[in-house]
Write a protein that holds these residues in place. Structure first.
Motif, short mmCIF file in Angstrom:
data_model
loop_
_atom_site.label_atom_id
_atom_site.label_comp_id
_atom_site.label_asym_id
_atom_site.label_seq_id
_atom_site.Cartn_x
_atom_site.Cartn_y
_atom_site.Cartn_z
N GLY A 120 -7.19 -2.83 -3.79
CA GLY A 120 -7.73 -2.19 -2.61
C GLY A 120 -7.31 -2.85 -1.31
N LEU A 121 -6.15 -3.43 -1.25
CA LEU A 121 -5.67 -4.09 -0.03
C LEU A 121 -4.67 -3.17 0.68
CD1 LEU A 121 -5.02 -7.68 -1.44
CD2 LEU A 121 -6.98 -6.90 -0.09
N THR A 122 -4.66 -3.25 1.98
CA THR A 122 -3.69 -2.50 2.77
C THR A 122 -2.50 -3.41 3.11
OG1 THR A 122 -4.71 -3.14 4.87
CG2 THR A 122 -5.53 -1.13 3.79
N VAL A 123 -1.44 -2.77 3.63
CA VAL A 123 -0.24 -3.53 4.02
C VAL A 123 -0.56 -4.51 5.14
CG1 VAL A 123 2.09 -3.35 5.01
CG2 VAL A 123 1.33 -1.70 3.30
N ASP A 124 -1.40 -4.08 6.09
CA ASP A 124 -1.74 -4.97 7.20
C ASP A 124 -2.54 -6.17 6.72
OD1 ASP A 124 -0.46 -3.30 9.00
OD2 ASP A 124 -2.28 -2.12 9.41
N GLU A 125 -3.46 -5.94 5.76
CA GLU A 125 -4.24 -7.06 5.23
C GLU A 125 -3.33 -8.06 4.52
OE1 GLU A 125 -8.49 -4.75 4.43
OE2 GLU A 125 -7.06 -5.04 2.79
N VAL A 126 -2.37 -7.56 3.74
CA VAL A 126 -1.43 -8.48 3.07
C VAL A 126 -0.59 -9.23 4.10
CG1 VAL A 126 0.56 -8.59 1.53
CG2 VAL A 126 -1.37 -7.09 0.98
N ALA A 127 -0.13 -8.52 5.15
CA ALA A 127 0.68 -9.16 6.17
C ALA A 127 -0.10 -10.23 6.89
CB ALA A 127 1.17 -8.11 7.17
N VAL A 155 10.48 -5.11 -8.07
CA VAL A 155 9.47 -6.02 -7.57
C VAL A 155 8.62 -5.35 -6.51
CG1 VAL A 155 10.99 -7.00 -5.80
CG2 VAL A 155 9.09 -8.34 -6.68
N GLY A 156 9.19 -4.43 -5.71
CA GLY A 156 8.43 -3.75 -4.67
C GLY A 156 7.39 -2.82 -5.24
N GLU A 157 7.74 -2.04 -6.25
CA GLU A 157 6.78 -1.15 -6.91
C GLU A 157 5.69 -1.96 -7.59
OE1 GLU A 157 9.12 1.18 -9.52
OE2 GLU A 157 10.03 2.41 -7.92
N PHE A 158 6.07 -3.08 -8.18
CA PHE A 158 5.09 -3.93 -8.85
C PHE A 158 4.07 -4.47 -7.85
CE2 PHE A 158 3.98 -8.29 -10.33
CZ PHE A 158 3.18 -7.93 -11.41
N PHE A 159 4.52 -4.95 -6.69
CA PHE A 159 3.60 -5.45 -5.66
C PHE A 159 2.70 -4.33 -5.12
CE2 PHE A 159 6.45 -9.29 -4.34
CZ PHE A 159 5.86 -10.05 -5.34
N ARG A 160 3.26 -3.13 -4.91
CA ARG A 160 2.46 -2.03 -4.37
C ARG A 160 1.32 -1.64 -5.34
NH1 ARG A 160 6.15 1.54 -3.81
NH2 ARG A 160 6.62 1.14 -1.62
N GLN A 161 1.65 -1.54 -6.63
CA GLN A 161 0.64 -1.17 -7.61
C GLN A 161 -0.49 -2.20 -7.67
OE1 GLN A 161 2.61 -0.62 -11.37
NE2 GLN A 161 3.74 1.22 -10.68
N VAL A 162 -0.13 -3.47 -7.64
CA VAL A 162 -1.15 -4.53 -7.70
C VAL A 162 -1.97 -4.50 -6.42
CG1 VAL A 162 -1.55 -7.01 -7.84
CG2 VAL A 162 0.22 -5.95 -9.25
N ARG A 163 -1.31 -4.33 -5.24
CA ARG A 163 -2.03 -4.29 -3.97
C ARG A 163 -3.01 -3.13 -3.93
NH1 ARG A 163 -1.32 -1.25 0.24
NH2 ARG A 163 0.77 -0.56 -0.39
#
Length: 306
Positions: free
Chosen positions: A16-23, A4-12
């Protein structure tokens, strides 16, 4: 199937979203977002909260929440199962430790109560033995020791006492006569009328106040009981000290060995104290008396009267 983590990273990254934007968008802490994408489930909170993060992350990326949950269960299911097992083991160990401590306290309390009870019982038993033993054996032991010390003196004085005949003036007023056997002597012939009224043959006497523990005792004497007279005979079956008070006179003390006999005369009464009540037989005017007590027992103030 990818985690699930790899799946979320690929979609993010595709969007073009960063980790901070998702947070910021999901209101999830940045370190939790990174831990979810890295599959580091140990840094995430409990499974219930982790599933909430997965739903919020999937919602922010426009993904199917149920599909994301399904991927999360497949990726993190084994980790959380082991975590639950560890929690159960931890709780069980805590419970066992608590029971063990409770049992240890109960055993300690029980042992303490048993020790205190034993100490109390031993103290009471020793006190009871002391109370029983002290009055009974103290006086008898003391008097027996004193009497034993007087034995040599008695032995030394007896030959001299049996050989001498005191004068009549040596007898105190009102004191009873005590006799010792003496060699027979020739008496002058008297008329028959006078002989019929005379008393039986008298023998040499010894003053009751003479020194020595056997003072005032007649040995192997043969007496007849006159009118109003009391005669006391004692025979020792065991070693015993004897104190005799005749009428209102002074007490006389002696030590009788087994087989020895003692003889006293009086008018009204005898008061006896025996160091060994069961070791003496008594006769009053030839009549045997009941035992005064068990062997080894001190008997005091025994009154014998007619």
């Amino acid at each position: 199937m990818e985690s699930v983590g790899e799946f979320f990273r690929q979609v993010r990254e595709t969007k073009g979203l960063t980790v901070d934007e998702v947070a910021s968008k999901t209101r999830i802490r940045t370190d939790f977002v990174k831990a979810l994408e890295d599959g580091n489930f140990s840094r995430l909170p409990d499974q219930v909260f982790a599933k909430g993060f997965v739903r919020s992350y999937a919602r922010s990326l426009g993904l199917d929440e149920e599909d994301a949950i399904h991927r999360f269960i497949q990726s993190a299911g084994s980790f959380y199962e082991k975590q639950d097992e560890r929690e159960r083991l931890k709780m069980r160990q805590i419970e066992e430790d608590r029971k063990r401590q409770s049992n240890r306290k109960a055993v300690t309390i029980a042992i303490s109560i048993a020790v205190l009870t034993l100490i109390f019982l031993l103290s009471r038993e020793q006190s009871s033995m002391f109370r029983r033993g002290a009055p009974e054996h103290g006086p008898a032991t003391k008097r027996t020791t004193q009497a034993a010390k007087e034995i040599p003196a008695t032995t030394a004085h007896e030959p001299e006492r049996t050989a001498e005949v005191p004068k009549p003036t040596d007898l105190p007023a009102g004191a009873p006569k005590t006799t010792i056997e003496a060699p027979p002597r020739q008496e002058p012939v008297v008329p028959a009328s006078t002989t019929s009224r005379s008393e039986p043959e008298t023998v040499s006497t010894v003053s009751p106040g003479s020194d020595g523990p056997l003072a005032g005792i007649a040995l192997n004497a043969t007496e007849s009981f006159g009118d109003g007279q009391l005669v006391l005979d004692l025979e020792a079956t065991e070693l015993s000290w004897v104190v005799v008070q005749i009428d209102n006179g002074s007490p006389q003390e002696s030590l009788l060995r087994p087989g020895e006999k003692a003889h006293w005369k009086g008018q009204d009464q005898f008061i006896l104290t025996l160091g060994n009540a069961g070791g003496v037989k008594a006769e009053l005017n030839g009549k045997p008396q009941k035992p005064f007590g068990p062997s080894g027992k001190v008997a005091r103030d025994i009154v014998l009267k007619r």
